[in-house]
Design an enzyme around this catalytic site. Sequence first.
Site, PDB file in Angstrom:
ATOM      1  N   THR A   1       7.341  21.655 112.895  1.00 26.76           N
ATOM      2  CA  THR A   1       6.466  21.491 114.180  1.00 26.76           C
ATOM      3  C   THR A   1       6.651  19.981 114.506  1.00 26.76           C
ATOM      4  OG1 THR A   1       4.839  22.643 112.910  1.00 26.76           O
ATOM      5  CG2 THR A   1       4.187  21.252 114.433  1.00 26.76           C
TER       6      THR A   1
ATOM      7  N   TYR B   1      10.819  23.062 100.385  1.00 27.55           N
ATOM      8  CA  TYR B   1      10.610  23.692 101.573  1.00 27.55           C
ATOM      9  C   TYR B   1      11.540  24.838 101.973  1.00 27.55           C
ATOM     10  CZ  TYR B   1       9.261  23.741 106.531  1.00 27.55           C
ATOM     11  OH  TYR B   1       8.964  24.249 107.955  1.00 27.55           O
TER      12      TYR B   1
ATOM     13  N   LYS C   1       6.772  24.633  99.769  1.00 32.21           N
ATOM     14  CA  LYS C   1       6.064  25.289 101.124  1.00 32.21           C
ATOM     15  C   LYS C   1       7.121  26.427 101.516  1.00 32.21           C
ATOM     16  CE  LYS C   1       5.477  24.645 106.147  1.00 32.21           C
ATOM     17  NZ  LYS C   1       5.819  23.927 107.165  1.00 32.21           N
TER      18      LYS C   1
ATOM     19  N   ILE D   1       0.306  25.103 105.033  1.00 36.74           N
ATOM     20  CA  ILE D   1       0.889  23.916 105.724  1.00 36.74           C
ATOM     21  C   ILE D   1       1.050  24.530 107.109  1.00 36.74           C
ATOM     22  CG2 ILE D   1       2.686  22.117 106.223  1.00 36.74           C
ATOM     23  CD1 ILE D   1       3.075  22.018 103.207  1.00 36.74           C
TER      24      ILE D   1
END
Length: 296
Positions: free
Chosen positions: A47, A137, A166, A208
């Site tokens: 993001t 992640y 994540k 998240i």
Amino acid sequence: MKRLYGVTTAMVTPFDKDGQVNLDKVQQLTEFLIGKGVHGLFPLGTTGEMVRLSVAERKSVAETVVRTASGRVTVFIHAGAATLEDTVELAQHAHAVGADGVGVVTPFFLGANDLELERYYVTVASALPDDFPVYLYNIPQCASNDLKTEVAERVQAACKNVVGIKYSYPDFLRTNEYLSINGGEFSVMQGADRLFLPALAMGCDGVISGVSCVYPEPFVAVYNAYLEKDLDKARELQRIAIQYCEVLRSGANMSYFKEALKLRGIDAGFMKAPQLDLTEAEVRELERKLSLLPTF
């Protein structure tokens, strides 16, 4: 060691029109999110357009978020980069400036086999203090590499500071496998905003969320309702959160996040080339769609 939980917000990175990071706007966004009740911050990930930033720029953003948060919420800096050397440097910098931990995406674009992934993560985690937490992640649809459960297990067994992952892919079978790592003591954070509530029900610690960077309220409300064991309310709130995800395209185009933040009075700057900002017509349509959604 600290772990992520609840609504941890994946932050956008504000740029000026010339593509320079605007640290004043990073600070303002940090304050906005903390004021809305999020439980953690996760800057400089997908993001945050991390692939568009230099190492120096990423360090400046990390420093600004940590300094502004000042211990009020948990801050994990995303440190994954195109090279192992940059990843280690960014992770060590996050520790040095007082972050609570780091997240590290798999190597991206170029394929990596299981052994390469394992050694990559062991190298990064081993370069940090044993009590400084690391989240793996996995976002295979973007990174082009998938972190299998057995690889994550071997990394965790070798590095006790690897406390969780994540997972930004809508596969609940894999999610359940991750939850079994380390005798069920492995923290799993859902990266798909639309699956927040069912992920909590499975045993995940939270989300998240990129969409929560713009509208934290529905996600915080889902989490609070879940903690209160009011599942009917939580389901309804999750449906509302999904409506926001749909209008904001769930992070497929960060310009929707930045323009929606501006509509909320938070100037999150511009996109960095080659990505483009929304046209005036697209902004008007976005404003129209948002006006139809429930408010908090």
